[in-house]
Design a protein around this motif. Structure first.
Motif, PDB file in Angstrom:
ATOM      1  N   LYS A  18      -3.479  -8.297  -5.795  1.00 50.25           N
ATOM      2  CA  LYS A  18      -3.973  -7.675  -7.018  1.00 50.25           C
ATOM      3  C   LYS A  18      -4.762  -8.634  -7.897  1.00 50.25           C
ATOM      4  N   LYS A  19      -4.985  -9.870  -7.421  1.00 51.85           N
ATOM      5  CA  LYS A  19      -5.854 -10.791  -8.131  1.00 51.85           C
ATOM      6  C   LYS A  19      -7.189 -10.847  -7.402  1.00 51.85           C
ATOM      7  N   HIS A  20      -8.228 -11.278  -8.059  1.00 50.76           N
ATOM      8  CA  HIS A  20      -9.546 -11.364  -7.452  1.00 50.76           C
ATOM      9  C   HIS A  20      -9.711 -12.707  -6.739  1.00 50.76           C
ATOM     10  N   PHE A  21     -10.238 -12.647  -5.520  1.00 52.62           N
ATOM     11  CA  PHE A  21     -10.411 -13.865  -4.741  1.00 52.62           C
ATOM     12  C   PHE A  21     -11.341 -14.852  -5.451  1.00 52.62           C
ATOM     13  N   ILE A  22     -12.372 -14.327  -6.101  1.00 52.38           N
ATOM     14  CA  ILE A  22     -13.340 -15.181  -6.786  1.00 52.38           C
ATOM     15  C   ILE A  22     -12.665 -16.053  -7.835  1.00 52.38           C
ATOM     16  N   ASP A  23     -11.582 -15.545  -8.447  1.00 51.89           N
ATOM     17  CA  ASP A  23     -10.899 -16.286  -9.508  1.00 51.89           C
ATOM     18  C   ASP A  23     -10.243 -17.563  -8.989  1.00 51.89           C
ATOM     19  N   PHE A  24     -10.042 -17.650  -7.675  1.00 55.68           N
ATOM     20  CA  PHE A  24      -9.414 -18.843  -7.099  1.00 55.68           C
ATOM     21  C   PHE A  24     -10.437 -19.933  -6.784  1.00 55.68           C
ATOM     22  N   LEU A  25     -11.719 -19.637  -6.950  1.00 57.54           N
ATOM     23  CA  LEU A  25     -12.769 -20.598  -6.613  1.00 57.54           C
ATOM     24  C   LEU A  25     -13.160 -21.427  -7.832  1.00 57.54           C
ATOM     25  N   VAL A  26     -13.739 -22.592  -7.564  1.00 53.51           N
ATOM     26  CA  VAL A  26     -14.280 -23.397  -8.660  1.00 53.51           C
ATOM     27  C   VAL A  26     -15.469 -22.638  -9.248  1.00 53.51           C
ATOM     28  N   PRO A  27     -15.733 -22.785 -10.533  1.00 55.88           N
ATOM     29  CA  PRO A  27     -16.778 -21.977 -11.201  1.00 55.88           C
ATOM     30  C   PRO A  27     -18.141 -22.030 -10.525  1.00 55.88           C
ATOM     31  N   GLU A  28     -18.538 -23.209 -10.030  1.00 56.03           N
ATOM     32  CA  GLU A  28     -19.876 -23.336  -9.451  1.00 56.03           C
ATOM     33  C   GLU A  28     -20.027 -22.637  -8.108  1.00 56.03           C
ATOM     34  N   GLU A  29     -18.932 -22.186  -7.508  1.00 55.85           N
ATOM     35  CA  GLU A  29     -18.985 -21.512  -6.213  1.00 55.85           C
ATOM     36  C   GLU A  29     -18.897 -19.994  -6.338  1.00 55.85           C
ATOM     37  N   ARG A  30     -18.522 -19.485  -7.485  1.00 57.85           N
ATOM     38  CA  ARG A  30     -18.176 -18.066  -7.603  1.00 57.85           C
ATOM     39  C   ARG A  30     -19.358 -17.129  -7.360  1.00 57.85           C
ATOM     40  N   ASP A  31     -20.503 -17.410  -7.942  1.00 57.85           N
ATOM     41  CA  ASP A  31     -21.661 -16.520  -7.765  1.00 57.85           C
ATOM     42  C   ASP A  31     -22.109 -16.481  -6.309  1.00 57.85           C
ATOM     43  N   ARG A  32     -22.153 -17.645  -5.654  1.00 57.90           N
ATOM     44  CA  ARG A  32     -22.620 -17.696  -4.265  1.00 57.90           C
ATOM     45  C   ARG A  32     -21.686 -16.920  -3.345  1.00 57.90           C
ATOM     46  N   VAL A  33     -20.385 -17.164  -3.453  1.00 57.27           N
ATOM     47  CA  VAL A  33     -19.425 -16.506  -2.561  1.00 57.27           C
ATOM     48  C   VAL A  33     -19.345 -15.013  -2.872  1.00 57.27           C
ATOM     49  N   GLU A  34     -19.436 -14.655  -4.147  1.00 60.45           N
ATOM     50  CA  GLU A  34     -19.417 -13.239  -4.501  1.00 60.45           C
ATOM     51  C   GLU A  34     -20.595 -12.508  -3.872  1.00 60.45           C
ATOM     52  N   SER A  35     -21.771 -13.127  -3.855  1.00 64.31           N
ATOM     53  CA  SER A  35     -22.944 -12.526  -3.223  1.00 64.31           C
ATOM     54  C   SER A  35     -22.715 -12.334  -1.734  1.00 64.31           C
TER      55      SER A  35
ATOM     56  N   GLU B 172      -9.871 -23.713  -6.454  1.00 68.66           N
ATOM     57  CA  GLU B 172      -9.330 -24.432  -7.607  1.00 68.66           C
ATOM     58  C   GLU B 172      -7.892 -23.972  -7.790  1.00 68.66           C
ATOM     59  N   THR B 173      -6.952 -24.851  -7.447  1.00 71.91           N
ATOM     60  CA  THR B 173      -5.537 -24.488  -7.464  1.00 71.91           C
ATOM     61  C   THR B 173      -4.768 -25.427  -8.386  1.00 71.91           C
ATOM     62  N   VAL B 174      -3.475 -25.120  -8.547  1.00 72.51           N
ATOM     63  CA  VAL B 174      -2.632 -25.974  -9.387  1.00 72.51           C
ATOM     64  C   VAL B 174      -2.457 -27.351  -8.760  1.00 72.51           C
ATOM     65  N   GLU B 175      -2.709 -27.463  -7.451  1.00 75.14           N
ATOM     66  CA  GLU B 175      -2.599 -28.741  -6.759  1.00 75.14           C
ATOM     67  C   GLU B 175      -3.915 -29.505  -6.745  1.00 75.14           C
ATOM     68  N   GLY B 176      -4.953 -28.935  -7.329  1.00 79.40           N
ATOM     69  CA  GLY B 176      -6.266 -29.569  -7.309  1.00 79.40           C
ATOM     70  C   GLY B 176      -7.242 -28.778  -6.469  1.00 79.40           C
ATOM     71  N   ARG B 177      -8.407 -29.352  -6.253  1.00 82.16           N
ATOM     72  CA  ARG B 177      -9.451 -28.681  -5.473  1.00 82.16           C
ATOM     73  C   ARG B 177      -9.190 -28.808  -3.972  1.00 82.16           C
ATOM     74  N   LYS B 178      -9.446 -27.723  -3.243  1.00 80.10           N
ATOM     75  CA  LYS B 178      -9.274 -27.700  -1.795  1.00 80.10           C
ATOM     76  C   LYS B 178     -10.544 -27.149  -1.155  1.00 80.10           C
ATOM     77  N   VAL B 179     -11.090 -27.881  -0.184  1.00 80.69           N
ATOM     78  CA  VAL B 179     -12.243 -27.398   0.581  1.00 80.69           C
ATOM     79  C   VAL B 179     -11.718 -26.573   1.750  1.00 80.69           C
ATOM     80  N   VAL B 180     -12.169 -25.341   1.860  1.00 79.00           N
ATOM     81  CA  VAL B 180     -11.685 -24.441   2.909  1.00 79.00           C
ATOM     82  C   VAL B 180     -12.859 -23.779   3.615  1.00 79.00           C
ATOM     83  N   THR B 181     -12.600 -23.296   4.816  1.00 82.25           N
ATOM     84  CA  THR B 181     -13.563 -22.491   5.563  1.00 82.25           C
ATOM     85  C   THR B 181     -13.090 -21.042   5.553  1.00 82.25           C
TER      86      THR B 181
END
Length: 324
Positions: free
Chosen positions: A230-247, A281-290
């Protein structure tokens, strides 16, 4: 005396410059080739058999070094036995299978499974040298690549062996993704329990980007204390990635939506499947994922099913070659 030795020194330096230029050119060519080896250009979600995927892997291996015959063995999910899944030269099938049986009896096949790199061995029955390379991911062994060398072929260079490893590792990852899609298509009585048993994150996203379902691994990767549903996936991303991944997500969703509801000028090009790297962007810090995403119909509605994994589990060609 000085005049006699000077030309020799100049010629030596010229030859050295030529050799260094050739070496630099070869390294750049190798890096360019490595960067292209991970993209098989196959829509895995639309496949019902891995044949096309394995054909692409064999074709990529042939760009590195020629083989008289090449084949791929896969692991049967039900029995855990190896079986011949693909061969580019069918008239060699019986001879390859006979050679593999001998390798199994001698322990060479098991040795190649443990090595995780190209293993070249002479096959008496074939009177040829044979290359074995395990296909494995971070979670399990998926198969074995077999390549029969032509007669009197030269030994592989270190760069060629590293490039073959890139092909085999990406092939193994693609086979694993194929098996995941296959399991989801076939369904099951307890999909949640099955998803939680997988070594990879799995999540379903609706047209608004809201997470409908996430297994335990996906929840852990997202770093969410509570269930990410029930949360949006985009909200878990760092701000600079949200527009690109949403597209990209909207583009993937668009193939299942009527054309009149899709505005092409504002979105990425429609595609049935997409794969990208992004940063959480998580409580543990940034994570690079595929992230692998494909649009599917679920209970009559279009959803995007994603496979989420740490980026270091998806092999990149450039990184492998730079490590040589």
């Amino acid at each position: 005396m000085q005049n006699k030795t000077e030309p020799v020194g100049v010629e030596y330096l010229k030859d050295r410059v030529v050799r260094l230029e050739d070496q630099a050119r070869f390294t750049l060519d190798a890096l360019e080739l490595a960067a292209s080896l991970g993209d098989f250009q196959v829509s895995i979600s639309s496949l019902h058999e891995p044949t096309l995927l394995l054909h692409e892997a064999v074709s990529r291996a042939a760009t590195i070094t020629p083989f008289t015959a090449a084949a791929v063995y896969l692991v049967d999910e039900g029995t855990s036995d190896f079986y011949l899944a693909y061969s580019d030269q069918h008239d060699w099938n019986d001879r390859i299978e006979a050679a593999i049986n001998l390798f199994i009896d001698s322990g060479m096949f098991s040795f190649a499974l443990r090595e995780g790199r190209p293993v070249v061995v002479h096959a008496d029955d074939l009177q040829r040298r044979v290359l074995l390379h395990v296909l494995e991911t971070s979670s399990r062994v998926r198969g074995m690549f077999i390549g029969v060398f032509p007669e009197d072929t030269k030994n592989l260079t270190a760069i060629e062996m590293a490039l073959l490893s890139i092909v085999c590792k990406n092939c193994a990852s693609s086979v694993e993704v194929f098996e995941l899609y296959k399991c989801f298509r076939s369904g099951g009585e307890d999909v949640v329990a099955f998803s939680d048993s997988l070594p990879t994150g799995v999540l379903d996203i609706d047209e608004s980007g809201r997470i409908l379902f996430a297994n335990k691994i996906a929840g852990k990767l997202l770093g969410s204390v509570a269930a990410p549903q029930k949360k949006h996936f985009i909200d878990f991303l760092v701000p600079e990635e949200r527009d690109r991944v949403e597209s990209l997500l909207i583009s993937c969703f668009a193939l299942g939506v009527p054309v009149r509801e899709y505005q092409t000028e504002t979105l990425a090009r429609p595609q049935s499947t997409m794969r990208t790297q992004t940063v959480l962007e998580t409580v543990e810090g940034r994570k690079v994922v595929t992230l692998h995403v494909t649009s599917l119909k679920r209970n009559g509605a279009i959803v995007m099913r994603g496979v989420l994994a740490p980026a270091d589990e998806m092999v990149t060609g450039v990184a492998q070659t730079k490590a040589i």
